[in-house]
Every structure is written in C-alpha cells, then in structure tokens.
Design an enzyme around this catalytic site. Structure first.
Site, PDB file in Angstrom:
ATOM      1  N   TYR A  60      47.329   0.155 140.860  1.00  0.00           N
ATOM      2  CA  TYR A  60      46.810   0.002 139.499  1.00  0.00           C
ATOM      3  C   TYR A  60      46.295  -1.416 139.331  1.00  0.00           C
ATOM      4  CZ  TYR A  60      46.762   3.643 136.072  1.00  0.00           C
ATOM      5  OH  TYR A  60      46.382   4.723 135.337  1.00  0.00           O
ATOM      6  N   GLU A  62      44.152  -2.524 136.340  1.00  0.00           N
ATOM      7  CA  GLU A  62      43.393  -2.635 135.086  1.00  0.00           C
ATOM      8  C   GLU A  62      43.047  -4.092 134.832  1.00  0.00           C
ATOM      9  OE1 GLU A  62      45.702  -0.793 132.011  1.00  0.00           O
ATOM     10  OE2 GLU A  62      44.893   1.186 132.452  1.00  0.00           O
ATOM     11  N   ASP A 206      18.002   2.455 134.902  1.00  0.00           N
ATOM     12  CA  ASP A 206      18.961   3.330 135.581  1.00  0.00           C
ATOM     13  C   ASP A 206      18.385   3.591 136.968  1.00  0.00           C
ATOM     14  OD1 ASP A 206      20.554   5.255 136.620  1.00  0.00           O
ATOM     15  OD2 ASP A 206      20.533   6.578 134.865  1.00  0.00           O
ATOM     16  N   THR A 232      24.216   4.469 140.896  1.00  0.00           N
ATOM     17  CA  THR A 232      25.263   5.098 141.692  1.00  0.00           C
ATOM     18  C   THR A 232      25.271   4.416 143.058  1.00  0.00           C
ATOM     19  OG1 THR A 232      23.667   6.704 142.490  1.00  0.00           O
ATOM     20  CG2 THR A 232      25.024   7.394 140.651  1.00  0.00           C
ATOM     21  N   LYS A 235      23.919   7.423 146.672  1.00  0.00           N
ATOM     22  CA  LYS A 235      22.656   8.100 146.974  1.00  0.00           C
ATOM     23  C   LYS A 235      21.997   7.387 148.170  1.00  0.00           C
ATOM     24  CE  LYS A 235      22.653  10.080 142.382  1.00  0.00           C
ATOM     25  NZ  LYS A 235      22.051  10.197 141.040  1.00  0.00           N
ATOM     26  N   ARG A 241      31.094   7.580 146.667  1.00  0.00           N
ATOM     27  CA  ARG A 241      30.719   8.128 145.361  1.00  0.00           C
ATOM     28  C   ARG A 241      31.227   7.184 144.274  1.00  0.00           C
ATOM     29  NH1 ARG A 241      28.503  12.500 143.791  1.00  0.00           N
ATOM     30  NH2 ARG A 241      28.298  13.000 145.995  1.00  0.00           N
TER      31      ARG A 241
HETATM   32  C1  LIG Z   1      22.654  10.598 139.820  1.00  0.00           C
HETATM   33  C2  LIG Z   1      22.231   9.935 138.564  1.00  0.00           C
HETATM   34  C3  LIG Z   1      23.159   9.569 137.576  1.00  0.00           C
HETATM   35  C4  LIG Z   1      24.599  10.034 137.571  1.00  0.00           C
HETATM   36  O1  LIG Z   1      25.392   9.729 138.578  1.00  0.00           O
HETATM   37  P1  LIG Z   1      26.822  10.456 138.732  1.00  0.00           P
HETATM   38  O2  LIG Z   1      27.512   9.604 139.731  1.00  0.00           O
HETATM   39  O3  LIG Z   1      26.541  11.838 139.181  1.00  0.00           O
HETATM   40  O4  LIG Z   1      27.497  10.420 137.411  1.00  0.00           O
HETATM   41  C5  LIG Z   1      22.704   8.859 136.488  1.00  0.00           C
HETATM   42  N1  LIG Z   1      21.413   8.526 136.356  1.00  0.00           N
HETATM   43  C6  LIG Z   1      20.483   8.891 137.259  1.00  0.00           C
HETATM   44  C7  LIG Z   1      19.062   8.510 137.048  1.00  0.00           C
HETATM   45  C8  LIG Z   1      20.863   9.611 138.384  1.00  0.00           C
HETATM   46  O5  LIG Z   1      19.943   9.979 139.260  1.00  0.00           O
END
Ligand SMILES: *Cc1c(COP(=O)(O)O)cnc(C)c1O
Length: 421
Positions: A60, A62, A206, A232, A235, A241
């Site tokens: 933990y 936090e 994003d 993320t 990817k 993850r």
């Molecule tokens: C994949 C993705 C997310 C979300 O990611 P998670 O880990 O699945 O919650 C958010 N924004 C965009 C543009 C994405 O491609």
C-alpha cells in the site's frame, strides 16, 4: 507450448489452481497463434511482465514518494521516483504522474483537475473516432460535463480545424481535448494550441493511442504545446496495462491531487514499476526503430487492403492504425469482424465517419500493427495479411475456407514466435 515461460511460480499456480493455470496457457497460445491486429494491443516484454507479477503488488502506498500515508514505502518510492524521472526525460515533460490505473482513470483525473461538473469541454466526436471518455452519454464524461464535439470533414476525412475554431468560439470550452481512438492521421498540435489560446481553454491531449510513436520519436510530440497529456501505457508504448499523465509544472499539484486523493486510493506499485521498465525500453534505439516500423507496416497494410478492394479512410495513415471502409466487399463491419475472428484474425469492427450503419454494425474495420511489428513482421508480410483479411471477409461463411485461412494464419505466426522459449 511452453508453460515454463511463466517462471517457477507457475508450477505453484498449476498445483493450486489448475483451472486458472490452464487459461493462462491457452491465452498464451491464442496470442501466439492468431494474428493480433487490434490497434490498441501489443506484446509487452518479459521484463515488464516480471515487474507486474512481483511482490510490489502487496504494498500500500497511498500518496507520493516521500509523502505516503503508510510506512514501509522506501523501496516502492525508489521505483516511482525512477519511473517519473524516466517519463520526464523521455517526453521532455515538466511533470509526470505514473499512478493512473488506466487511460480512462487518467482522463477522470484530467476532468477533475481542470473542470467542474456542468462545465463545457470540447472533444472529438465519438462517431468520428473520439473515445468514450470524450463525452459519451453512457460515460461519466457525458453525464457530468457538457461535452461539445468537433469532427472530420466529409470531403477528406481530416480534422476540420476551421470548424473546431468556430465551435470553440461559440461554446467557450474550459478545455479542448484532442486525440482519438480511430483517427489514422497526425494531429496539428500547434494549430490546436493557437485555438486554445484564442478562446482561453486548457489544451488537453489524450494521446493513448499514439504516445508510443512519440516515445519512439517517429511522430511529432504534443508535449511542448499541451497543458496536459494523458495516455495509456499498454498500446504502442508496449508497457503494462495502465495510464499516465504528463503536464506543465504549473498544473502538477492539480493533477497529483486529482489522482490521489481525488479519485484513486493506493497506486498499483507493481504496475508503476513495470511502467518504469517500459520507459527504459522506450529510450533504446531498438524501440525507435520499432516505432518507425510500426508506421511503415500500417501504411503497407492499408495499401494492401486497398488493392483488395477496400478503402482506407482519409486515403491512408500516418500512424500505427488504419480505418478501413469495407463497403466495397459488400459486407459490414460486424460480419467482417466475426468472419475474421473465425479465421484466426483478431481485429475490430469500427464506425467510419458519416457511417450510414449503427455503431453495432458499422461499415468499417480498424487494423493496427503494434503487435505484429513486435513479433518481427515487416512490410513484406503486410500484403499476405491483407489477402488473408480479404479472403476471411469474402469467404468466412464457409467453414472449409475458414479452416484453410486459419492454417495459413498459424503458418505465418509460427515464423514470428511471440514469447519464444
Ligand atoms: C484506449 C483509450 C483510452 C482508455 O484507456 P483504458 O486503459 O482502456 O481505460 C482513453 N482514451 C483513448 C483515446 C484511448 O484510445
């Protein structure tokens, strides 16, 4: 099939829970045998998996390094400090937060840091490639915020920056979000910065999909322009993850507070350490070569599918993914997705801009090359994959033909072994 890939602890799992152990093995087989063309997936390294499966999971922690709410954080603190330093260096960022559990969690924190419920945010429209967290009515973003949207032009399927500016002037958003899940082209971040400045909006990128290409220096970075960049780590970036946020120093406190105590409790320290491992991998020249190859492969795959009678939305791609209008085959996305799945090809149906079909049916498929490139495939393999996809879509109704395609898929993937040994 090698169960020893999982290391000595796998024997303990097999002894204690054979049911789950068997699933780990068959999922590894699935990943090895089939063609993995989901644009948001990749094969992370064994080093990253080792950190993820470590005892750091027990701790933990936090708070942040040096300011934790629990004792015994000396060791995990070191991992987070190293990870934050690597992220700042790799991306040239003033601040980094490695704690978001996922991309969606990172986005919750961004909204919380810069907007109040009811505030207006401007983001890419979902039918044109935006993410659920960019204002979907079934998501917190659309329920708690007034999310207005911009999209692509019908003529060339590229972002219409003129329309974006006009909409921004009209709706006066607190924040403008750029980045998408199904936009194959580069985004003009300098232009977006100008639009944000003109209306006094926070510039939020994003970068979930393409940040790995930025890390590999294969495409331009949004970091110099943006107030905040969320993404993320699993990817193209090829880490565990999870999520991450970069920001200007002026927003560091707001971002950190939004993550904890704003919306998360304890960080997953095994994942934080695994992010640090992935960031180190991204600094290597082999990763930069990988990122460039991912794009070359995506371009080659898009043109292979075009020569099979399909159409690449916007005429091609600059990134790791292509959005393919498959109406030329006479099939819809749902049928294509199912037929490819039966043929050992994993991809997803996807709406195309101005899609006449419902999202559940869709007129397109989305294909991405991060995973096959990690396997070692190059441009020579892309016409083979394009042909397999086209045959699966055309003939996938026939079980005999499906089995033939599946065996060709397995023969191809066997030449590019995933997690060998
Ligand atoms: C994949 C993705 C997310 C979300 O990611 P998670 O880990 O699945 O919650 C958010 N924004 C965009 C543009 C994405 O491609």
């Amino acid at each position: 099939m090698s169960s020893n890939f999982f290391g000595p602890d796998f024997q303990a799992l097999q002894g204690q829970d054979p049911e789950i152990a068997a699933i780990l093995i068959s999922e590894l087989d699935r990943q090895r045998q089939n063609l993995q063309l989901i644009a948001s997936e990749n094969f992370t390294s064994s080093a990253v998996l080792a950190a993820l499966g470590s005892t750091l999971s027990n701790k933990y922690a936090e708070g942040y390094p040096g300011k934790r709410y629990y004792g015994g954080c000396e060791e995990v603190d070191k991992a987070e400090v190293i990870g934050v330093a690597r992220a700042k260096e790799l991306f040239g960022a003033e601040h980094a937060n490695l704690q978001p559990h996922s991309g969606a969690s990172a986005n919750v924190a961004v909204y919380q840091a810069f907007a109040k419920p009811g505030d207006t945010v401007l983001a890419m429209s979902l039918p044109h490639g935006g993410h659920l967290t960019h204002g979907s009515k079934v998501n917190f973003s659309g329920k708690w915020f007034n999310v207005e949207s911009y999209g692509v032009r019908q003529a060339d399927e590229l972002i219409d920056y003129g329309e974006l500016l006009e909409t921004a002037k009209r709706v006066r958003p607190k924040m403008i979000c750029s980045g998408a899940t199904a936009y194959p082209r580069l985004i003009d971040f300098k232009r977006i910065r100008e639009i944000c400045d003109e209306v006094g909006a926070i510039m939020w990128v994003d970068a979930a999909h393409f940040i790995g290409l930025v890390a590999g220096k294969a495409i331009p970075s949004p970091v110099p322009y943006a107030d905040v960049v969320s993404f993320t780590t699993h990817k193209v970036l090829r880490g565990p993850r999870g999520g991450m946020i970069l920001s200007k120093a002026a927003h560091a406190a707001a971002i950190d507070k939004a993550i904890f105590p704003g919306m998360q409790g304890g960080p997953i320290m095994s994942a934080v350490a695994a992010k640090a491992v992935a960031l180190k991998e991204c600094q290597q020249s082999s990763y930069q070569a990988y990122a460039k190859q991912v794009i070359e492969n995506a371009k080659a795959l898009a043109s292979a599918l075009e020569s099979e009678g399909m159409r690449a939305v916007s005429g091609g791609t600059d990134t790791h993914l292509a959005l393919i209008d498959i109406r030329g085959t006479g099939m819809n996305g749902k049928v294509a997705d199912e037929r490819c799945g039966r043929s050992g090809i994993t991809l997803n149906k996807n709406a195309i801009p101005f899609d006449p079909e419902s999202p559940a049916v869709a007129s397109g498929i989305r294909v991405g090359t991060p995973a096959v490139t990690t396997q070692g495939m190059g441009v020579e393999q892309m016409p083979i994959i394009g042909n397999l996809i086209a045959r699966a879509i055309r003939d996938g109704e026939d079980e005999g033909k499906c089995a033939q395609i599946r065996s060709e898929v397995h023969a191809l993937t066997a030449k590019f072994p995933v997690y060998p040994g």
